[in-house]
Design a protein around this motif. Structure first.
Motif, PDB file in Angstrom:
ATOM      1  N   LEU A 223      -3.801  -6.342   0.624  1.00  0.00           N
ATOM      2  CA  LEU A 223      -3.035  -5.649  -0.423  1.00  0.00           C
ATOM      3  C   LEU A 223      -2.820  -6.448  -1.706  1.00  0.00           C
ATOM      4  CD1 LEU A 223      -0.283  -3.864   1.715  1.00  0.00           C
ATOM      5  CD2 LEU A 223      -2.476  -2.964   0.923  1.00  0.00           C
ATOM      6  N   PRO A 226      -6.602  -5.273  -3.827  1.00  0.00           N
ATOM      7  CA  PRO A 226      -7.475  -4.210  -3.303  1.00  0.00           C
ATOM      8  C   PRO A 226      -8.469  -3.748  -4.356  1.00  0.00           C
ATOM      9  CG  PRO A 226      -5.333  -3.313  -3.888  1.00  0.00           C
ATOM     10  CD  PRO A 226      -5.239  -4.795  -4.082  1.00  0.00           C
ATOM     11  N   ILE A 235      -5.991  -0.187   4.375  1.00  0.00           N
ATOM     12  CA  ILE A 235      -4.750  -0.089   3.596  1.00  0.00           C
ATOM     13  C   ILE A 235      -3.609   0.404   4.478  1.00  0.00           C
ATOM     14  CG2 ILE A 235      -3.633   1.114   1.674  1.00  0.00           C
ATOM     15  CD1 ILE A 235      -6.518   1.205   0.389  1.00  0.00           C
ATOM     16  N   ILE A 239      -0.213  -1.580   5.437  1.00  0.00           N
ATOM     17  CA  ILE A 239       1.107  -1.010   5.139  1.00  0.00           C
ATOM     18  C   ILE A 239       1.957  -0.952   6.404  1.00  0.00           C
ATOM     19  CG2 ILE A 239       2.313   1.125   4.502  1.00  0.00           C
ATOM     20  CD1 ILE A 239       1.334  -0.392   2.082  1.00  0.00           C
ATOM     21  N   TYR A 242       3.107  -4.281   7.030  1.00  0.00           N
ATOM     22  CA  TYR A 242       4.150  -4.620   6.060  1.00  0.00           C
ATOM     23  C   TYR A 242       5.494  -4.027   6.466  1.00  0.00           C
ATOM     24  CZ  TYR A 242       6.758  -4.899   1.691  1.00  0.00           C
ATOM     25  OH  TYR A 242       7.724  -5.150   0.746  1.00  0.00           O
ATOM     26  N   TYR A 406       3.962   1.691  -0.176  1.00  0.00           N
ATOM     27  CA  TYR A 406       2.830   1.479  -1.081  1.00  0.00           C
ATOM     28  C   TYR A 406       3.337   0.962  -2.426  1.00  0.00           C
ATOM     29  CZ  TYR A 406      -0.789   3.925   1.706  1.00  0.00           C
ATOM     30  OH  TYR A 406      -1.701   4.291   2.667  1.00  0.00           O
ATOM     31  N   ILE A 410       2.357  -3.025  -3.110  1.00  0.00           N
ATOM     32  CA  ILE A 410       1.171  -3.156  -3.969  1.00  0.00           C
ATOM     33  C   ILE A 410       1.658  -3.334  -5.399  1.00  0.00           C
ATOM     34  CG2 ILE A 410      -0.989  -2.077  -4.705  1.00  0.00           C
ATOM     35  CD1 ILE A 410      -0.874  -0.483  -2.043  1.00  0.00           C
ATOM     36  N   CYS A 416      -1.919   0.715  -6.737  1.00  0.00           N
ATOM     37  CA  CYS A 416      -1.140   1.516  -5.780  1.00  0.00           C
ATOM     38  C   CYS A 416      -1.714   2.927  -5.671  1.00  0.00           C
ATOM     39  CB  CYS A 416       0.317   1.559  -6.230  1.00  0.00           C
ATOM     40  SG  CYS A 416       1.364   2.544  -5.154  1.00  0.00           S
ATOM     41  N   CYS A 419      -5.078   2.904  -4.008  1.00  0.00           N
ATOM     42  CA  CYS A 419      -4.968   2.775  -2.548  1.00  0.00           C
ATOM     43  C   CYS A 419      -4.556   4.083  -1.903  1.00  0.00           C
ATOM     44  CB  CYS A 419      -3.970   1.671  -2.208  1.00  0.00           C
ATOM     45  SG  CYS A 419      -4.590  -0.004  -2.515  1.00  0.00           S
TER      46      CYS A 419
END
Length: 512
Positions: A223, A226, A235, A239, A242, A406, A410, A416, A419
């Motif tokens: 991230l 990207p 992705i 996430i 994350y 996101y 990002i 963002c 992605c």
């Protein structure tokens, strides 16, 4: 001072010994001295900023209380007629508002300059925990303004409330009326409480080091930069990692500081309540960073929603639309404002602003459309009280929250949206391992297995808490061998994480 460092362990140990021996009759003085020492360790110059906030808000509280007391005296004076009393009250109210807003502007102005203009000054670091002690202090001042309780008359006691060292790292945002008796009272040494505190600290260390620190590098590899070729599958995977990393980092830090405070007989405001079991986005934010949400509710949401223009707008909506709109529209606008400010608080970057607006708008739309959703459920014959629908709401909320991540993680807003596009259009599940392979060379699969094992422990604890049970209490009721087996597993995972963590730094929310 890292919470897992030898220095911090020695710091807490020395404080613990002195607190219950030499300073047992004046424990608050011991806490103040060590809190100041802790803060000075982060930079001697930082003491200037916390002193400005502490003593300006203390003085403001005294002045506000003085004018309130003077007016109460005037009210009791029968020689002053009603009209004159109203004039005096109006004059006092003007002075109190000037005091309140002057101190708010000075302190939040200082916060804005230090937080958002610091890149202009090379080598300058944001003072540790400035947002947290600023919110704590201004909340206190507003409470005094509305005469919720009397102002603290001892400046050094008040400075302890502001600078209590466990809360400086990443909160929680404590309230004076909940903390004063604990901070200034005397506490006897209780082994049961200390044992519980140590288990809580161990659990926090497990979250931080065996989960957050092991996941951070894999997330960054995907991230941080990207491209159009980054598949949506990678992705989404990052996430999801994350969501676990951020929760483990933040709630782990909170567990540690809550445990440290409990060693000294002090129970701080809770900050998490199983947020990933939430059934709506609004419910999620009532469970995540609870103290910040409560602060925003009491000092931003309600004051704004109850302003004359918002009340007038609500009455207009009730008359020209319907009762539901009259009730929810002012609250929806206030919610959007709150989350916009929370986004700005995280940082003056577009991705944080979008993140805040996303959350505020989703909650506003949910509230506005609540009757529509209820009618849809009725027509589709959905039992909204069933267990299946409850699970559906949890999964739905989890997806909505992760869409928000996101914007949060990002850092470039164009990346963002790119992605998000790749997630929908170019998912390419077959390319996932190809993207992850370089990460596995730097952080082996064993690290992710350890993180998964730690996540299972955290999940089990969350399930118990969601059922209203306390995991530590249940653990104490189990045989000694079983208890120590779990302790050793947690210690093993923590120590083992040091062999695999790559580039993991301090706690995320220490930067705020």
């Amino acid at each position: 001072m890292n919470l897992f460092s030898v220095a911090f362990s020695l710091f807490v140990t020395v404080l613990f010994i002195l607190y219950y021996t030499v300073f047992r009759k004046k424990q608050w003085i011991c806490l103040l001295l060590f809190s100041m020492a802790f803060y000075a360790y982060s930079g001697i110059s930082n003491l200037i900023f916390i002193a400005i906030t502490g003593f300006s808000v203390f003085a403001g509280g005294i002045w506000l209380m003085h004018f309130s007391e003077k007016y109460q005296e005037i009210r009791k004076d029968k020689s002053i007629d009603r009209a004159r009393r109203k004039e005096i009250k109006a004059a006092f109210d003007r002075k109190r508002k000037i005091i309140l807003w002057t101190i708010i502007v000075i302190n939040f102005g200082m916060l804005a300059v230090l937080k958002y203009l610091h890149p202009l000054f090379e080598g300058f670091l944001i003072p540790l925990g400035i947002s947290f002690y600023m919110f704590i202090s201004i909340g206190y001042l507003v409470d005094i303004y509305f005469e919720k309780y009397e102002a603290e008359k001892n400046p050094f006691r008040f400075l302890l409330f502001v600078s209590f060292f466990p809360q400086l790292i990443q909160g929680p945002i404590n309230r004076y009326d909940q903390m004063k008796e604990q901070l200034y009272g005397r506490h006897a040494l209780e082994w049961h409480r200390c044992k519980r505190a140590l288990v809580l600290i161990l659990f926090g260390l497990l979250k931080k080091y065996a989960i957050a620190n092991l996941l951070v590098h894999g997330i960054a590899n995907i991230l941080d930069a990207p491209t159009e070729k980054t598949p949506g599958s990678a992705i989404v995977f990052a996430i999801l990692l994350y969501s676990a990393q951020q929760y483990a980092d933040f709630s782990g830090g909170i567990d540690i500081v809550m445990g440290v405070a409990e060693l000294f007989g002090i129970e701080m405001m809770p900050n998490f309540r199983q947020p990933y079991f939430s059934v709506s986005l609004g419910d999620f934010w009532r469970r995540w960073h609870i103290s910040l949400g409560a602060w925003m509710r009491d000092y931003v949401f309600y004051p704004f929603a109850l302003t004359a223009p918002m009340q007038k707008f609500g009455k207009w909506a009730k008359k020209h639309l319907n009762v539901h709109f009259g009730r929810v529209l002012p609250a929806s606008i206030a919610n959007i404002l709150v989350f916009f400010l929370v986004g700005i608080w995280h940082g003056a970057q577009w991705h944080f602003i979008f993140w805040g607006l996303y959350n505020g708008i989703v909650i506003a739309v949910s509230d506005i459309c609540a009757p529509l959703f209820a009618k849809m459920a009725e027509r589709l014959h959905i039992n909204v009280k069933s267990r299946a629908f409850h699970v559906f709401r949890i999964i739905r909320t989890f997806i909505i929250v992760n869409i928000g991540w996101y914007f949060d993680r990002i850092y470039n807003i164009k990346d963002c949206f790119m992605c998000m596009k790749n997630t929908i259009i170019h998912f390419r599940m077959g390319q996932l391992y190809e993207i992850l392979e370089p990460t596995f060379k730097e952080v082996p699969k064993k690290a992710y297995i350890m993180a998964a094992a730690a996540l299972l422990i955290v999940f089990a604890d969350s399930v118990l808490k969601e059922k209203g049970k306390d995991a530590i209490t249940l653990l104490e009721e189990r045989p000694l061998a079983l208890r120590w087996l779990l302790y050793f597993v947690m210690i093993f995972l923590i120590l083992g994480s040091f062999n695999f963590a790559v580039g993991a730094g301090g706690f995320m929310y220490a930067n705020y």
